[in-house]
Design a protein around this motif. Structure first.
Motif, PDB file in Angstrom:
ATOM      1  N   GLY A 103     167.824  68.584  54.681  1.00 31.23           N
ATOM      2  CA  GLY A 103     168.991  67.896  54.125  1.00 31.23           C
ATOM      3  C   GLY A 103     170.146  67.789  55.098  1.00 31.23           C
ATOM      4  O   GLY A 103     170.976  66.880  54.992  1.00 31.23           O
ATOM      5  N   TYR A 104     170.193  68.687  56.101  1.00 30.17           N
ATOM      6  CA  TYR A 104     171.267  68.657  57.091  1.00 30.17           C
ATOM      7  C   TYR A 104     170.992  67.647  58.211  1.00 30.17           C
ATOM      8  O   TYR A 104     171.924  67.117  58.805  1.00 30.17           O
ATOM      9  CB  TYR A 104     171.443  70.049  57.713  1.00 30.17           C
ATOM     10  N   VAL A 105     169.737  67.407  58.502  1.00 28.68           N
ATOM     11  CA  VAL A 105     169.407  66.642  59.715  1.00 28.68           C
ATOM     12  C   VAL A 105     168.672  65.327  59.450  1.00 28.68           C
ATOM     13  O   VAL A 105     168.572  64.485  60.342  1.00 28.68           O
ATOM     14  CB  VAL A 105     168.575  67.514  60.685  1.00 28.68           C
ATOM     15  N   LEU A 106     168.145  65.140  58.251  1.00 26.94           N
ATOM     16  CA  LEU A 106     167.513  63.859  57.909  1.00 26.94           C
ATOM     17  C   LEU A 106     168.513  63.024  57.117  1.00 26.94           C
ATOM     18  O   LEU A 106     168.568  63.089  55.892  1.00 26.94           O
ATOM     19  CB  LEU A 106     166.241  64.083  57.092  1.00 26.94           C
ATOM     20  N   ASP A 107     169.319  62.252  57.817  1.00 21.89           N
ATOM     21  CA  ASP A 107     170.361  61.456  57.153  1.00 21.89           C
ATOM     22  C   ASP A 107     170.261  59.980  57.527  1.00 21.89           C
ATOM     23  O   ASP A 107     171.240  59.240  57.469  1.00 21.89           O
ATOM     24  CB  ASP A 107     171.751  61.995  57.498  1.00 21.89           C
ATOM     25  N   ASP A 108     169.077  59.546  57.905  1.00 25.77           N
ATOM     26  CA  ASP A 108     168.827  58.150  58.276  1.00 25.77           C
ATOM     27  C   ASP A 108     168.409  57.388  57.020  1.00 25.77           C
ATOM     28  O   ASP A 108     167.454  57.773  56.342  1.00 25.77           O
ATOM     29  CB  ASP A 108     167.717  58.112  59.334  1.00 25.77           C
ATOM     30  N   ASP A 109     169.117  56.297  56.719  1.00 23.93           N
ATOM     31  CA  ASP A 109     168.807  55.542  55.502  1.00 23.93           C
ATOM     32  C   ASP A 109     167.767  54.454  55.718  1.00 23.93           C
ATOM     33  O   ASP A 109     167.397  53.734  54.783  1.00 23.93           O
ATOM     34  CB  ASP A 109     170.079  54.935  54.907  1.00 23.93           C
ATOM     35  N   GLY A 110     167.304  54.274  56.960  1.00 22.64           N
ATOM     36  CA  GLY A 110     166.248  53.304  57.229  1.00 22.64           C
ATOM     37  C   GLY A 110     166.719  51.899  57.513  1.00 22.64           C
ATOM     38  O   GLY A 110     165.905  50.984  57.677  1.00 22.64           O
ATOM     39  N   SER A 111     168.020  51.680  57.580  1.00 21.18           N
ATOM     40  CA  SER A 111     168.541  50.334  57.829  1.00 21.18           C
ATOM     41  C   SER A 111     168.368  49.951  59.300  1.00 21.18           C
ATOM     42  O   SER A 111     168.230  50.806  60.165  1.00 21.18           O
ATOM     43  CB  SER A 111     170.024  50.268  57.451  1.00 21.18           C
ATOM     44  N   LEU A 112     168.380  48.648  59.554  1.00 22.70           N
ATOM     45  CA  LEU A 112     168.277  48.176  60.938  1.00 22.70           C
ATOM     46  C   LEU A 112     169.597  48.335  61.671  1.00 22.70           C
ATOM     47  O   LEU A 112     169.632  48.780  62.819  1.00 22.70           O
ATOM     48  CB  LEU A 112     167.850  46.701  60.961  1.00 22.70           C
ATOM     49  N   GLU A 113     170.666  47.977  61.010  1.00 20.79           N
ATOM     50  CA  GLU A 113     171.991  48.083  61.615  1.00 20.79           C
ATOM     51  C   GLU A 113     172.571  49.466  61.326  1.00 20.79           C
ATOM     52  O   GLU A 113     172.440  49.975  60.206  1.00 20.79           O
ATOM     53  CB  GLU A 113     172.922  47.016  61.035  1.00 20.79           C
ATOM     54  N   PRO A 114     173.233  50.085  62.313  1.00 21.53           N
ATOM     55  CA  PRO A 114     173.878  51.373  62.054  1.00 21.53           C
ATOM     56  C   PRO A 114     175.023  51.226  61.067  1.00 21.53           C
ATOM     57  O   PRO A 114     175.700  50.199  61.031  1.00 21.53           O
ATOM     58  CB  PRO A 114     174.383  51.794  63.438  1.00 21.53           C
ATOM     59  N   SER A 115     175.219  52.257  60.248  1.00 27.89           N
ATOM     60  CA  SER A 115     176.299  52.220  59.253  1.00 27.89           C
ATOM     61  C   SER A 115     177.652  52.263  59.951  1.00 27.89           C
ATOM     62  O   SER A 115     177.831  52.954  60.950  1.00 27.89           O
ATOM     63  CB  SER A 115     176.172  53.413  58.307  1.00 27.89           C
ATOM     64  N   LYS A 116     178.614  51.518  59.419  1.00 22.54           N
ATOM     65  CA  LYS A 116     179.960  51.502  59.992  1.00 22.54           C
ATOM     66  C   LYS A 116     180.674  52.822  59.689  1.00 22.54           C
ATOM     67  O   LYS A 116     180.701  53.275  58.553  1.00 22.54           O
ATOM     68  CB  LYS A 116     180.757  50.331  59.424  1.00 22.54           C
ATOM     69  N   GLY A 117     181.246  53.423  60.709  1.00 28.04           N
ATOM     70  CA  GLY A 117     182.013  54.641  60.518  1.00 28.04           C
ATOM     71  C   GLY A 117     181.183  55.908  60.460  1.00 28.04           C
ATOM     72  O   GLY A 117     181.726  57.012  60.356  1.00 28.04           O
ATOM     73  N   TYR A 118     179.843  55.789  60.483  1.00 28.29           N
ATOM     74  CA  TYR A 118     179.004  56.990  60.437  1.00 28.29           C
ATOM     75  C   TYR A 118     177.737  56.748  61.265  1.00 28.29           C
ATOM     76  O   TYR A 118     177.121  55.677  61.178  1.00 28.29           O
ATOM     77  CB  TYR A 118     178.612  57.338  59.001  1.00 28.29           C
ATOM     78  N   LYS A 119     177.371  57.743  62.053  1.00 28.15           N
ATOM     79  CA  LYS A 119     176.172  57.648  62.869  1.00 28.15           C
ATOM     80  C   LYS A 119     175.243  58.800  62.497  1.00 28.15           C
ATOM     81  O   LYS A 119     175.602  59.968  62.597  1.00 28.15           O
ATOM     82  CB  LYS A 119     176.526  57.733  64.360  1.00 28.15           C
ATOM     83  N   CYS A 120     174.061  58.458  62.028  1.00 26.38           N
ATOM     84  CA  CYS A 120     173.115  59.504  61.623  1.00 26.38           C
ATOM     85  C   CYS A 120     172.603  60.249  62.858  1.00 26.38           C
ATOM     86  O   CYS A 120     172.703  59.763  63.994  1.00 26.38           O
ATOM     87  CB  CYS A 120     171.946  58.906  60.842  1.00 26.38           C
ATOM     88  N   LEU A 121     172.045  61.430  62.641  1.00 24.16           N
ATOM     89  CA  LEU A 121     171.578  62.267  63.740  1.00 24.16           C
ATOM     90  C   LEU A 121     170.505  61.567  64.572  1.00 24.16           C
ATOM     91  O   LEU A 121     170.517  61.636  65.803  1.00 24.16           O
ATOM     92  CB  LEU A 121     171.022  63.591  63.197  1.00 24.16           C
ATOM     93  N   ALA A 122     169.595  60.875  63.916  1.00 23.49           N
ATOM     94  CA  ALA A 122     168.507  60.209  64.644  1.00 23.49           C
ATOM     95  C   ALA A 122     169.045  59.195  65.643  1.00 23.49           C
ATOM     96  O   ALA A 122     168.537  59.078  66.767  1.00 23.49           O
ATOM     97  CB  ALA A 122     167.557  59.531  63.657  1.00 23.49           C
ATOM     98  N   ARG A 123     170.097  58.444  65.256  1.00 30.28           N
ATOM     99  CA  ARG A 123     170.684  57.461  66.177  1.00 30.28           C
ATOM    100  C   ARG A 123     171.392  58.161  67.336  1.00 30.28           C
ATOM    101  O   ARG A 123     171.368  57.682  68.471  1.00 30.28           O
ATOM    102  CB  ARG A 123     171.647  56.539  65.435  1.00 30.28           C
ATOM    103  N   GLU A 124     172.030  59.294  67.063  1.00 28.51           N
ATOM    104  CA  GLU A 124     172.657  60.065  68.149  1.00 28.51           C
ATOM    105  C   GLU A 124     171.602  60.541  69.137  1.00 28.51           C
ATOM    106  O   GLU A 124     171.801  60.493  70.355  1.00 28.51           O
ATOM    107  CB  GLU A 124     173.401  61.263  67.560  1.00 28.51           C
ATOM    108  N   ILE A 125     170.485  61.004  68.612  1.00 29.90           N
ATOM    109  CA  ILE A 125     169.389  61.472  69.460  1.00 29.90           C
ATOM    110  C   ILE A 125     168.881  60.340  70.343  1.00 29.90           C
ATOM    111  O   ILE A 125     168.687  60.509  71.549  1.00 29.90           O
ATOM    112  CB  ILE A 125     168.242  62.033  68.589  1.00 29.90           C
ATOM    113  N   LEU A 126     168.659  59.179  69.740  1.00 28.39           N
ATOM    114  CA  LEU A 126     168.108  58.040  70.481  1.00 28.39           C
ATOM    115  C   LEU A 126     169.099  57.522  71.522  1.00 28.39           C
ATOM    116  O   LEU A 126     168.707  57.219  72.657  1.00 28.39           O
ATOM    117  CB  LEU A 126     167.724  56.929  69.506  1.00 28.39           C
TER     118      LEU A 126
END
Length: 472
Positions: A103-126
């Motif tokens: 619950g702390y690290v899986l916060d990717d909603d599966g969208s193509l475009e990154p959410s405005k104002g928030y970056k999920c951990l997976a996108r930071e990693i990539l």
């Protein structure tokens, strides 16, 4: 290679059942992109990811966001694996399940475009991933274990993460010659530079930290040095550094040097404290990413507890362990070659010699599969690939080595560990060894993919060629 990982997103779950979400557009894109691959299921993740990375950086192609989504799906699987690993290693003792961590690290909603104002951990990693420095699996594992909220939760459960800055605070300058010289084999000049760097860090960062403690300010976790602190360190280094250490120093360079030093210190502490054994140099990257230390809280002190050090016993243990690693790998190679030869013998006796010759030509003479096909009078390079089945061969060697080495290391550890420590060690030893052996196999995989580019000979190939020489 499990292609589902590239278009199926792992989501947090309230129970032990895996919760997945298939991304249809990613599935279509992935299957179309790799439709012409010889055998998509036998392709290495490394090469799949390389192509997806190239596509994700090519904004003109119109498919960069979908390529990113494929990689983000893969990252979600690796995040899950890291959490499962933490549960396996520490969950029973500290009372948590992998689902508590996800619950702390899986916060990717599966969208193509990154959410405005928030970056999920997976996108930071990539976004921060550098394929020239590590694999995506290793990088993901490292970033998950550095996640602030996850660390806060684990700390509440009694699992302590030493930050780079806490390690540097707690290391004495006089310890560096032993750690960096005896353990890491650095030169005297490199050790001297590290001492000066650590001394500057202590004068600026640790002094301020101690002043905060004296003033009864809330400290908490050590944060990274601020820009003004790094600049103050540079001024100190410029007045006393040797051999051009201070030339071209910037806050970014000093930060990197401090992190590199902390990683070496972390590796040494983990080897001493948790029996995370150092093998051949191929394993260096692995333990740069081992960040967790199981620490019993010390109610009488705020300091990190230093491990008990017996350098002679440690060196003796590592020396014996390295020889066991080599012996087990050699034995595994012998077993797998014999098994493969026996299997081919039943089908076609001529294939046995072709198999052994092809192994020697590929790994020892470093010929391409096309050239090997000509020498063996085979139709084309795909016939050589089917004959060698290198991925399957490496997987068999890996498993054989793991089985053999696990038994020997547990026996070996009994001489250097208390019964209590040995019990804890046995709980994690299989995973530790699997990661180390996996790193040897990974290097062989990278080598096989770039054999014609004058890459370094892998340890796997060195031992294999020695094995093949004895058969001739």
């Amino acid at each position: 290679m499990n292609k589902l990982k590239y278009y199926t997103l792992i989501l947090p779950s309230n129970d032990d059942k895996r919760k997945c979400k298939e991304i249809e557009i990613a599935k279509i894109f992935f299957n179309e992109t790799f439709a012409n691959s010889f055998d998509i299921n036998s392709e290495s993740d490394i090469f799949i990811q390389k192509q997806l990375l190239e596509l994700s950086h090519n904004n003109s192609s119109g498919s960069s966001l979908i390529a990113q989504r494929c990689l983000l799906c893969f990252i979600s699987w690796q995040i899950e694996q890291t959490c499962l690993s933490l549960e396996q290693q520490f969950g029973d003792f500290h009372g948590f399940k992998s689902r508590d961590l996800l619950g702390y690290v899986l916060d990717d909603d599966g969208s193509l475009e990154p959410s405005k104002g928030y970056k999920c951990l997976a996108r930071e990693i990539l976004e921060n991933f550098d394929p020239d420095k590590s694999s995506l699996v290793t990088w993901t594992n490292r970033k998950v274990k550095q996640h602030r909220e996850l660390n806060k939760y684990l700390l509440e459960r009694g699992l302590y993460l030493m930050s780079d800055w806490a390690i540097l605070n707690d290391t004495k300058i006089k310890q560096l010659p032993k750690i960096l010289g005896s353990f890491h084999s650095l030169t005297n000049i490199e050790i001297k530079q590290a001492q000066q760097l650590l001394e500057a860090y202590h004068k600026i960062y640790r002094t301020e930290r101690l002043c905060q403690r004296t003033d009864y300010k809330i400290l908490g976790k050590c944060n990274p040095p601020r820009t003004e602190q790094l600049q103050a360190m540079i001024k100190i280094l410029q007045t006393q550094a040797i051999d051009n250490l201070s030339n071209g120093l910037s806050t970014k360079v000093v930060m990197q040097k401090l992190q590199n030093l902390a990683e070496r210190l972390r590796e040494y502490r983990l080897h001493v404290r948790n029996a995370s054994f150092k093998t051949i140099s191929l394993d260096a990257e692995l333990y740069k990413n081992s960040t967790f230390v199981d620490r019993v809280p010390d109610t009488n002190s705020n300091n990190i507890i230093n491990p008990t050090e017996d350098v002679y016993e440690i060196n003796e243990f590592l020396k014996t362990y390295r020889s066991q690693m080599i012996s087990c790998l050699d034995s595994a190679l012998h077993t797998v070659i014999a098994y493969r030869s026996e299997k081919l013998q039943k089908k076609d006796t001529e294939k046995v010699q072709q198999f052994l010759t092809a192994l020697q030509l590929f790994h020892c003479q470093r010929l391409s599969m096309g050239n090997i096909a000509k020498q063996l009078n085979l139709r084309a390079q795909d016939a050589v690939a089917r004959l060698l089945k290198l991925k399957e061969f490496r997987a068999d060697v890996r498993q054989e080595t793991l089985v053999k080495l696990q038994v020997r290391v547990i026996e070996l550890a009994q001489k250097y560990s208390t019964p209590t420590n040995l019990l804890n060690l046995e709980l994690t030893i299989a995973e530790l060894l699997d990661e180390q052996i996996g790193n040897v196999i990974y290097q062989a995989e990278v080598e096989a993919a770039s054999m014609q580019n004058n890459c370094a000979v892998s340890f796997f190939s060195q031992r294999l060629c020695q094995q093949l020489d004895t058969k001739n």
